[in-house]
Design an enzyme around this catalytic site. Structure first.
Site, mmCIF file in Angstrom:
data_model
loop_
_atom_site.group_PDB
_atom_site.id
_atom_site.type_symbol
_atom_site.label_atom_id
_atom_site.label_comp_id
_atom_site.label_asym_id
_atom_site.label_seq_id
_atom_site.Cartn_x
_atom_site.Cartn_y
_atom_site.Cartn_z
ATOM 1 N N CYS A 153 -14.316 -5.686 20.537
ATOM 2 C CA CYS A 153 -14.404 -6.618 19.812
ATOM 3 C C CYS A 153 -13.758 -7.701 20.429
ATOM 4 O O CYS A 153 -12.369 -7.550 20.875
ATOM 5 C CB CYS A 153 -13.525 -5.868 18.231
ATOM 6 N N LEU A 154 -14.254 -8.867 20.659
ATOM 7 C CA LEU A 154 -13.641 -9.874 21.409
ATOM 8 C C LEU A 154 -13.025 -10.920 20.571
ATOM 9 O O LEU A 154 -12.904 -10.778 19.036
ATOM 10 C CB LEU A 154 -14.745 -10.590 22.185
#
Lengths: 169, 393
Positions: A116-117
């Site tokens: 998850c950026l």
């Protein structure tokens, strides 16, 4: 926000020139060469800075990538398998880096272990199409992710240190 | 002492109960050839056909000939598919590569006993039981990979009941890559589609109707977001990727199918963009023109084709319906994400109040953000040699 360290790392990775995705036949080969050149330079930089932290390779088509990344915590090395596909929309959209071994172990992941950026990654990537490549995604995406998540996962006991011999069995 | 017959009856009874409990026997109704408007308890279409009698839709039974592709069968897509199934759509094509998980149970449609099944298979079974008249086709793959993308395009262009292109594609996916892949496919195939989305904080959503060349495509501008009226700085993203609510997803699915029905059956006005802000109950609508400099070359081709077409009268009225007060000043709330971002793009896009682009793209895209590394020089080495070099590091 991108911290100073990441910004500095990013700025020493060569930028790419060819805007081409896997459906673009010859141009994709040109792009793939640029990807490898940038990755090689980035790994060299890391080695020189005594901060070598991943290896990557691809299949012949350059659309399937796999390798390993590692993180040193309290003098112990934690190693993870890394994999991702190049989507047909690349390089307009960034590759979705995945650590399948950690799937289900942290909330900061999407299905299949895709990391998850931060909110800042996508805008920064979008502003730098087609100049950013896989090396930039590693530096801007996976590097900071490991730095935040791995110590936390070790502390929680979710990630445990494995002896080298055990891995090699 | 019970007789053999009594015991036999008891065994049959228990076997039937067991089978029902195991879900082996789903009481299925018979297929219905022609939609009837007869109002009887046994007619599943009577209340839909009543739309004709009331003068809302004049050709409701046409829905039996129509095909819709639903890409992504999650919180929005599954509900979308169920609504279309209950409406008696002719054919549904479902795409998803995910499995049902217990973590999905805060959303509608899927049930705990389906955990572990592929979303498309689980959905197809439920939908077929609800309405056996619908023809359902499923694809369990990721559409963004090179191998699957062509299959995806083929299934859209030959997926209708008459082996032609489907009538509509509905994007119910949860990521930018898949939306872009659908956009690429639909621009190339000249296929009309709806984009839909719910924000990761679960309190806003939108739908967008994309007619290649005529309305803005998904690549014409950075993604549009409905202002959530939350100070972004107070939004805690640490610890989780995404939140979701069955309410927001149900509302967005409702908007999506409502506008799909209006488009497919030709009644009412189809919104080109409809937003939803849950915290303020605010629903902005607008029309969006395509960007002449769109990065997608097929979008530009479709724009040229559209311009060359003689303007149909009914198209003109359709467009004006959506004309809302549009701000021509520059107040479309550019949210600066990076502190040292260069000059911003001149907005060719006029957005309605309350809708903004997720981020901005610099006008001069040729100057790099900041790099001392320079650009890669053309290498003397072949790709194989570079691969080998990387491998031996």
């Amino acid at each position: 926000m991108v911290d100073e360290g990441t910004r500095k790392t990013l700025s020493s990775i060569p930028l790419l020139k060819t805007k081409a995705g896997p459906r673009d036949k010859e141009l994709w080969t040109t792009r793939l060469k640029e990807e490898y050149q940038a990755l090689i330079k980035y790994v060299q930089n890391n080695k020189e800075a005594d901060n070598d932290w991943f290896r990557l390779e691809s299949d012949k088509t350059g659309t399937k990538w796999f390798g390993k990344c590692w993180y040193i915590h309290n003098l112990l090395k934690y190693e993870f398998d890394l994999e991702f596909d190049i989507p047909i929309t690349y390089p307009t959209t960034a590759p979705e880096l995945a650590l399948p071994g950690l799937d289900g172990k942290t909330a900061k992941m999407y299905r299949g272990g895709k990391i998850c950026l931060t909110d800042h990654f996508k805008p920064l990537w979008a502003r730098n199409v087609p100049r950013f490549g896989i090396a930039h995604a590693m530096a801007l995406g996976l590097g900071p992710w490991l730095a935040v998540e791995i110590p936390d996962l070790i502390e929680k006991g979710v990630v445990k240190y494995q002896e080298k011999s055990e891995e090699a069995k | 002492m019970a007789s053999v017959e009594e015991l036999q009856r008891k065994v049959n009874e228990l076997e039937a109960k067991l089978a029902a409990a195991q879900g082996n026997v789903v009481p299925m109704r018979q297929k219905i050839d022609v939609m009837s408007s007869e109002v009887v308890d046994s007619n599943p279409y009577s209340r839909l056909m009543a739309l004709k009698r009331m003068g809302i839709v004049n050709n409701y039974e046409k829905i039996r000939e129509l095909s819709v592709a639903v890409v992504g069968v999650g919180g929005v897509g599954s509900v979308t598919a169920e609504m279309l199934t209950r409406c008696g759509i002719g054919k549904l094509i479902l795409y998803d590569y995910d499995k049902v998980e217990l973590a999905n149970m805060n959303r509608l449609f899927f049930q705990p006993h389906q955990a572990g099944l592929s979303k498309v298979d689980a959905a197809a079974a439920t939908l077929q039981a609800i309405n056996p008249d619908v023809s359902i086709e499923t694809y369990n793959y990721n559409i963004t990979t090179i191998d699957n993308f062509q299959k995806f395009c083929d299934s859209i262009s030959k997926g209708s009941l008459t082996d032609g292109p489907v009538d509509l594609v509905l994007s119910c996916v949860d990521n930018f890559e898949a939306r872009m892949a659908i956009n690429t496919a639909c621009n190339e195939l000249n296929q009309r589609w709806f984009e839909s989305g719910v924000s990761e904080n679960a309190v806003s959503g939108h739908i967008q109707f994309i007619i290649p060349g005529e309305t803005a495509c998904f690549a014409c501008a950075p993604p549009l977001v409905v202002a959530s009226k939350i100070d972004e700085k107070t939004l805690k993203r640490e610890g989780v990727c995404a939140a979701s609510l069955p309410t927001t997803m149900g509302i967005v699915a409702g908007f999506l199918v409502q506008n799909s029905l209006k488009f497919l059956l030709g009644f009412g006005n189809v919104s080109h963009y409809l937003g939803y802000s849950a915290l303020t109950d605010f629903f902005p609508t607008m029309s969006l023109k395509p960007n002449p400099q769109c990065e997608d070359s097929y979008c530009r081709t479709r724009q040229a084709e559209f311009k060359a077409k003689p303007v149909a009268v009914e198209l003109a009225t359709e467009v004006t319906e959506d004309a809302k007060p549009i701000h021509d000043d520059n107040e479309w709330g550019i949210s600066l994400v990076d502190e040292n971002s260069p000059e911003e793009e001149t907005p060719t896009l006029s957005l309605v109040d309350g809708v903004q682009v997720a981020y901005s793209i610099p006008v001069d895209n040729s100057t790099p953000e900041s790099s001392t590394g320079g650009a890669v020089a053309a290498s003397e080495l072949s790709l194989e040699e570079l691969m080998q070099q990387m491998k031996s590091m």
